[in-house]
Write a protein that holds these residues in place. Structure first.
Motif, PDB file in Angstrom:
ATOM      1  N   PRO A   1       0.828  -1.218   0.000  1.00 51.90           N
ATOM      2  CA  PRO A   1       0.000   0.000   0.000  1.00 51.90           C
ATOM      3  C   PRO A   1       0.853   1.256   0.000  1.00 51.90           C
ATOM      4  O   PRO A   1       1.539   1.566   0.971  1.00 51.90           O
ATOM      5  CB  PRO A   1      -0.786  -0.130   1.313  1.00 51.90           C
TER       6      PRO A   1
ATOM      7  N   LYS B   1       3.761  -5.745   3.985  1.00 51.09           N
ATOM      8  CA  LYS B   1       2.459  -5.074   3.874  1.00 51.09           C
ATOM      9  C   LYS B   1       1.899  -4.770   5.270  1.00 51.09           C
ATOM     10  O   LYS B   1       1.373  -3.680   5.528  1.00 51.09           O
ATOM     11  CB  LYS B   1       1.494  -5.960   3.092  1.00 51.09           C
TER      12      LYS B   1
ATOM     13  N   ARG C   1       0.962  -1.056   6.914  1.00 49.04           N
ATOM     14  CA  ARG C   1      -0.389  -0.738   7.384  1.00 49.04           C
ATOM     15  C   ARG C   1      -0.405  -0.412   8.872  1.00 49.04           C
ATOM     16  O   ARG C   1      -1.133   0.465   9.314  1.00 49.04           O
ATOM     17  CB  ARG C   1      -1.335  -1.898   7.089  1.00 49.04           C
ATOM     18  N   SER C   2       0.403  -1.141   9.665  1.00 43.67           N
ATOM     19  CA  SER C   2       0.379  -0.922  11.106  1.00 43.67           C
ATOM     20  C   SER C   2       1.218   0.282  11.523  1.00 43.67           C
ATOM     21  O   SER C   2       1.048   0.810  12.608  1.00 43.67           O
ATOM     22  CB  SER C   2       0.898  -2.165  11.841  1.00 43.67           C
TER      23      SER C   2
ATOM     24  N   LEU D   1      -4.473   5.253   8.470  1.00 47.02           N
ATOM     25  CA  LEU D   1      -4.920   5.503   7.105  1.00 47.02           C
ATOM     26  C   LEU D   1      -5.373   6.960   7.020  1.00 47.02           C
ATOM     27  O   LEU D   1      -6.307   7.378   7.696  1.00 47.02           O
ATOM     28  CB  LEU D   1      -6.079   4.562   6.750  1.00 47.02           C
TER      29      LEU D   1
ATOM     30  N   GLY E   1      -7.875   5.833   1.490  1.00 46.05           N
ATOM     31  CA  GLY E   1      -7.060   4.837   2.169  1.00 46.05           C
ATOM     32  C   GLY E   1      -7.908   3.825   2.914  1.00 46.05           C
ATOM     33  O   GLY E   1      -7.623   2.625   2.916  1.00 46.05           O
TER      34      GLY E   1
ATOM     35  N   ASP F   1      -9.464   1.477   0.339  1.00 47.26           N
ATOM     36  CA  ASP F   1      -8.463   0.522  -0.139  1.00 47.26           C
ATOM     37  C   ASP F   1      -8.297  -0.634   0.843  1.00 47.26           C
ATOM     38  O   ASP F   1      -8.297  -1.812   0.450  1.00 47.26           O
ATOM     39  CB  ASP F   1      -7.133   1.251  -0.333  1.00 47.26           C
ATOM     40  N   ALA F   2      -8.149  -0.311   2.132  1.00 49.81           N
ATOM     41  CA  ALA F   2      -7.954  -1.353   3.145  1.00 49.81           C
ATOM     42  C   ALA F   2      -9.164  -2.274   3.231  1.00 49.81           C
ATOM     43  O   ALA F   2      -9.030  -3.503   3.325  1.00 49.81           O
ATOM     44  CB  ALA F   2      -7.674  -0.708   4.498  1.00 49.81           C
TER      45      ALA F   2
ATOM     46  N   ARG G   1      -9.422  -4.626   0.081  1.00 50.95           N
ATOM     47  CA  ARG G   1      -8.435  -5.710   0.121  1.00 50.95           C
ATOM     48  C   ARG G   1      -8.837  -6.785   1.128  1.00 50.95           C
ATOM     49  O   ARG G   1      -8.702  -7.984   0.874  1.00 50.95           O
ATOM     50  CB  ARG G   1      -7.043  -5.158   0.456  1.00 50.95           C
ATOM     51  N   ASP G   2      -9.332  -6.347   2.282  1.00 55.69           N
ATOM     52  CA  ASP G   2      -9.755  -7.312   3.293  1.00 55.69           C
ATOM     53  C   ASP G   2     -10.954  -8.127   2.806  1.00 55.69           C
ATOM     54  O   ASP G   2     -11.012  -9.349   3.001  1.00 55.69           O
ATOM     55  CB  ASP G   2     -10.111  -6.576   4.589  1.00 55.69           C
TER      56      ASP G   2
ATOM     57  N   THR H   1      -2.859   2.887  -5.237  1.00 56.87           N
ATOM     58  CA  THR H   1      -1.818   1.893  -4.950  1.00 56.87           C
ATOM     59  C   THR H   1      -1.485   1.067  -6.182  1.00 56.87           C
ATOM     60  O   THR H   1      -0.884  -0.003  -6.086  1.00 56.87           O
ATOM     61  CB  THR H   1      -2.247   0.976  -3.793  1.00 56.87           C
TER      62      THR H   1
END
Length: 311
Positions: free
Chosen positions: A142, A193, A197-198, A202, A207, A210-211, A214-215, A249
């Motif tokens: 990302p 990745k 993310r962590s 976001l 953002g 996007d997350a 993907r999940d 992304t």
């Protein structure tokens, strides 16, 4: 004789040519592995560099050590080769400087940097710098468009595990095969990745979209009814929002669905009993057409599903 792409290990040392030719030799070698770039040598007349590269089915990991140099990818270079893949650079000796989107970051051992080839960048390293470069597909990590290079902490937690995997994969380059190399690369990418993310909140609505997309794809990719429109409908966003978020992304909903299904199929091919057919695995992974599955699998991994099972 197999027609799939072989797993290749290649070691290059500019000492193999005359000092007068070493800079040109290095530039040609790097462009073969990394695409069109421009070079500024700290001292072209005495330049020395060494690489140890692993290649298989679109995956590449290169260990390097060299004298001072700056690599530049210009707007002309971007237009010329139309490559939107990502580069993860992990220094193990010497500081390195990255510039993209008018943002400059300094990266030292214990960190990693991610840049996209879709936009111009500079990458400068001092004398005797060394480390690894991973070539990975667009959208694998990302990245916020226009935000400059992403920096990853590899000193602790999941980042440290990712660093260990990359290091060991390079050390074992002569002992692993293509499938092992690709599988380990996938695992390292997933850990990187998580680090990205962590390591930050976001920052935008896109953002968050996007997350969430993907999940959702990760959990539902094997459903043959899953489509980009179905994802947008379920999550309550417009198709335009979903497309813009993933465009940031460097990917699309369809690409993510296909990649997740192919990854699932590859795991089943490795783990299922011999009496489970390739067709059954294709359908269990969300593909409706066996021929489409075969073509997509070969394009992604460089070998047919049957070859992957027998490997």
């Amino acid at each position: 004789m197999r027609d799939s792409e072989p797993y290749l290990v290649q070691e290059v040392d500019t000492s193999a040519v005359s000092v007068r030719e070493s800079a040109d030799f290095w530039a040609e070698h790097i462009c073969r592995n990394q695409g069109t770039l421009q070079f500024r040598f700290a001292d072209a007349a005495t330049f020395h560099g060494v690489t140890a590269a692993q290649h298989y089915a679109g995956y590449q990991l290169i260990g390097f050590r060299s004298d001072g140099i700056t690599y530049a990818r210009t707007r002309t270079d971007v237009r010329r080769d139309d490559d939107e893949s990502l580069r993860v650079v992990v220094p193990t000796g010497g500081a390195m400087q990255f510039r993209q989107d008018d943002t400059t970051v300094q990266v030292s051992p214990g960190q990693g940097a991610v840049v996209t080839k879709a936009r111009p960048f500079d990458f400068a390293q001092a004398h005797s710098a060394q480390g690894w470069v991973m070539n990975i597909p667009a959208g694998s990590l990302p990245l916020d468009i226009g935000a400059g290079p992403a920096v990853i902490d590899l000193r602790q937690g999941v980042g440290s595990v990712a660093f260990g995997m990359i290091s060991e994969l390079s050390k074992q380059r002569a002992a692993v095969d293509g499938l092992g190399f690709a599988t380990t690369s996938d695992m390292a990418i997933e850990l990187l990745k998580l680090c990205l993310r962590s390591g930050r909140e976001l920052p935008t609505t896109l953002g968050a979209v996007d997350a969430a997309v993907r999940d959702y794809i990760r959990r539902h990719a094997t459903d043959p009814e899953l489509t980009p429109a179905a994802i947008a409908h379920h999550l309550g966003w417009s198709m335009r929002q979903v497309q813009l978020a993933l465009q940031n992304t460097g990917t699309t909903p369809s690409r993510l669905i296909r990649a997740e299904r192919l990854g699932h199929a590859r795991r089943l091919l490795r783990e299922s009993s011999a009496d489970r057919t390739v067709a059954q695995i294709a359908y269990a992974s969300g593909f409706r057409s066996l021929s489409a599955f075969g073509a997509a699998f070969k394009a992604q991994f460089g070998l047919t599903p049957q070859e992957a099972r027998n490997h």
